[in-house]
Design an enzyme around this catalytic site. Structure first.
Site, PDB file in Angstrom:
ATOM      1  N   ARG A 165       0.794  -1.230   0.000  1.00 22.27           N
ATOM      2  CA  ARG A 165       0.000   0.000   0.000  1.00 22.27           C
ATOM      3  C   ARG A 165       0.825   1.278   0.000  1.00 22.27           C
ATOM      4  NH1 ARG A 165      -4.014  -2.862   4.256  1.00 22.27           N
ATOM      5  NH2 ARG A 165      -5.655  -3.528   2.798  1.00 22.27           N
ATOM      6  N   ASP A 204      -9.511   1.794  -9.607  1.00 23.11           N
ATOM      7  CA  ASP A 204      -8.343   1.023 -10.007  1.00 23.11           C
ATOM      8  C   ASP A 204      -7.357   0.896  -8.848  1.00 23.11           C
ATOM      9  OD1 ASP A 204      -6.668  -0.132 -12.295  1.00 23.11           O
ATOM     10  OD2 ASP A 204      -5.325   1.430 -11.526  1.00 23.11           O
ATOM     11  N   HIS A 208      -4.092  -1.356  -3.368  1.00 26.21           N
ATOM     12  CA  HIS A 208      -2.838  -0.674  -3.062  1.00 26.21           C
ATOM     13  C   HIS A 208      -3.050   0.609  -2.269  1.00 26.21           C
ATOM     14  CE1 HIS A 208      -0.428  -3.414  -5.506  1.00 26.21           C
ATOM     15  NE2 HIS A 208      -1.477  -3.456  -6.308  1.00 26.21           N
ATOM     16  N   GLU A 241     -11.152  -2.423  -7.364  1.00 27.41           N
ATOM     17  CA  GLU A 241     -10.308  -3.488  -7.904  1.00 27.41           C
ATOM     18  C   GLU A 241      -9.447  -4.052  -6.777  1.00 27.41           C
ATOM     19  OE1 GLU A 241      -6.887  -4.483 -11.220  1.00 27.41           O
ATOM     20  OE2 GLU A 241      -6.931  -2.528 -10.225  1.00 27.41           O
ATOM     21  N   ASN A 304     -11.707  -9.754 -17.784  1.00 28.40           N
ATOM     22  CA  ASN A 304     -11.640  -8.297 -17.823  1.00 28.40           C
ATOM     23  C   ASN A 304     -10.427  -7.889 -18.652  1.00 28.40           C
ATOM     24  OD1 ASN A 304      -9.410  -8.509 -16.054  1.00 28.40           O
ATOM     25  ND2 ASN A 304     -10.032  -6.737 -14.868  1.00 28.40           N
TER      26      ASN A 304
END
Length: 494
Positions: A165, A204, A208, A241, A304
């Site tokens: 992250r 998106d 993270h 996501e 996807n």
């Protein structure tokens, strides 16, 4: 710090709960990802095809200015330079017009938004004329400076949540979403899209970012714009996501309190089943028993834009347009089954996994060419225009919330079930014919199989199925037929 962020996350949970509503227009379900389409072309597609065929929404590629990369790969769209609405798909005026036109025909817009990071080194100028210096973390188009980013470090250990992250994903400059200025700029960007009439966002790289930081951002977003037909007090639908196949430090359960997640296990599992690695009979408990998030927290898909190229999760088990029979079967099952919020993929053809969309000159995106049978050419695949898929969107709309009933299987790879008394589907993934008398749950009559054809007035362009007074019908799906699935519903009764 992690404990403090967790407390903030819990405090904002009540606000976030509104973000599970897709904001679909009544009587519609399912969205399509028109990957790399231009805004003008999407607007026309909403009016000419998506709206008339019952699609509820369209996911669009990132709308904000991105770095211009050599050979114009698809992934340049995921390298932001600024939040100016200027991309190869069009400018702000064209985007606003698209959203308005799509809303007018009952098709909602969901934007793929990228705010985990900014462009990596080499991304020095953008599609809207802005310049940047990624090496010094300077993006004047926002503006962002080095003060707005996490320290430079690479992600190498996915069992370390702090690293995942706080470090950089493949060299992309990692924004600090805990920074109040960054939060202000992200909220300003998302609120502007809400003003223009969008219904929600695909976030998106949510995996993270810290959930507590996302909770703050989501909680600050304004309500949807009632001028575009949304109910007063509606919140943007959030789908994040989060790739979670198990065995890593970060779990999707950390995000499902904030919004829906992209359920990659669905894609992986449905691929294994229809590739023949698992038997169809086991689909009887399809859903959370397979390790998926709760139904209203799961955006489900066969493939996807990432995993059809071998990125993300699923590997060789992922089904794509390149194996059309199995792909259509898996898509039909996803749309026939009540689990999750389904998203249909609409691709452009590719041989190189970096390859960008079809262009007229190597830079400007080409418009799809439509054939008389609704299919596309000119390098566009347009799975959403395949009869076996768009007719199953209509099937899903017809059966509504009716439960699965009358499950049947042959102990192997032939199954069937009804959705209450409104729809019936059968699948054959065995290497021998399905030829059985099955309970459809439907009223007596003759029905058009919407897989092999379509209802046209009082006739059918494909196979027909006759249901008796007892609800039973003789169902035949030959193992060598082009389609291994059959579907009928009350609106396809002749």
């Amino acid at each position: 710090m992690f404990l403090a962020k967790s407390i903030v996350c819990l405090a904002l949970l009540a606000v976030a709960n509104a973000q599970f509503d897709t904001n679909y227009a009544s009587g519609r379900s399912g969205m399509v990802h028109l990957f790399e389409w231009k805004w003008d072309d999407i607007a026309a597609e909403c009016e000419n095809f998506l709206g008339p065929n019952g699609y509820a929404g369209v996911q669009v590629s990132p709308v904000n200015e991105n770095a211009v990369k050599d050979s114009r790969p698809w992934w340049e769209r995921y390298q932001p330079i600024s939040y100016k609405l200027e991309t190869r798909s069009g400018n702000e005026e064209q985007f606003a017009s698209m959203v308005k036109r799509c809303n007018a025909v009952g098709v909602r817009t969901y934007v793929d938004v990228v705010f985990n990071h900014m462009a990596a080194d080499g991304g020095t100028y953008g599609t809207g004329g802005s310049t940047a210096s990624p090496s010094s973390k300077s993006y004047p188009g926002v503006p962002y400076s080095s003060l707005d980013f996490n320290p430079t470090c690479a992600i190498s250990n996915y069992n370390d949540a702090n690293e995942v992250r706080n470090c950089e994903l493949v060299g992309l400059r990692d924004l600090n979403q805990g920074n109040s200025y960054v939060q202000d700029k992200v909220v300003e960007f998302l609120d502007h899209l809400i003003d223009l009439g969008v219904a929600g966002f695909r976030v998106d790289a949510a995996k993270h970012m810290w959930p507590a930081d996302l909770a703050v951002i989501y909680g600050r977003l304004k309500n949807l714009n009632t001028d575009h037909g949304f109910a007063s007090g509606s919140k943007a639908y959030i789908v994040q996501e989060v790739i979670d196949m198990g065995g890593e430090a970060i779990s999707k359960s950390e995000y499902t309190g904030l919004g829906a997640i992209t359920e990659f296990r669905h894609s992986d599992s449905i691929g294994k089943v229809f590739r023949g690695k698992d038997q169809l009979q086991y689909l009887t408990n399809w859903g959370t028993a397979w390790g998926f998030a709760a139904s209203d927290r799961s955006l489900v898909f066969v493939d996807n834009h990432d995993n059809q190229r071998g990125h993300g999760a699923g590997g060789a088990d992922v089904l794509t347009y390149k194996v059309p029979k199995q792909y259509k079967m898996a898509s039909a099952f996803m749309l026939a089954h009540p689990f999750g919020t389904p998203r249909v993929m609409s691709s452009f053809s590719f041989t190189d996994t970096d390859q960008g969309p079809p262009t007229t000159d190597g830079h400007n995106i080409a418009s799809p060419i439509f054939n008389s049978d609704n299919s596309c050419s000119g390098g566009w695949v347009c799975e959403h225009r395949w009869r076996q898929i768009y007719n199953m969107v209509a099937f899903r709309n017809t059966v509504g919330s009716d439960e699965i009933q009358n499950w049947w299987d042959n102990g192997s790879n032939q199954i069937s079930f009804s959705r209450g008394s409104r729809g019936f589907v059968a699948f054959n993934n065995d290497n021998y014919d399905l030829n059985s008398s099955l309970q459809t749950g439907l009223p007596a009559g003759t029905y058009c199989d919407v897989i092999s054809g379509s209802k046209s007035g009082s006739s059918c362009t494909g196979k027909t199925v006759t249901v008796g007074s007892d609800g039973r019908a003789s169902i035949y799906i030959g193992s060598s037929e082009d389609d291994g699935v059959l579907a009928i519903h009350v609106n396809a009764k002749l």
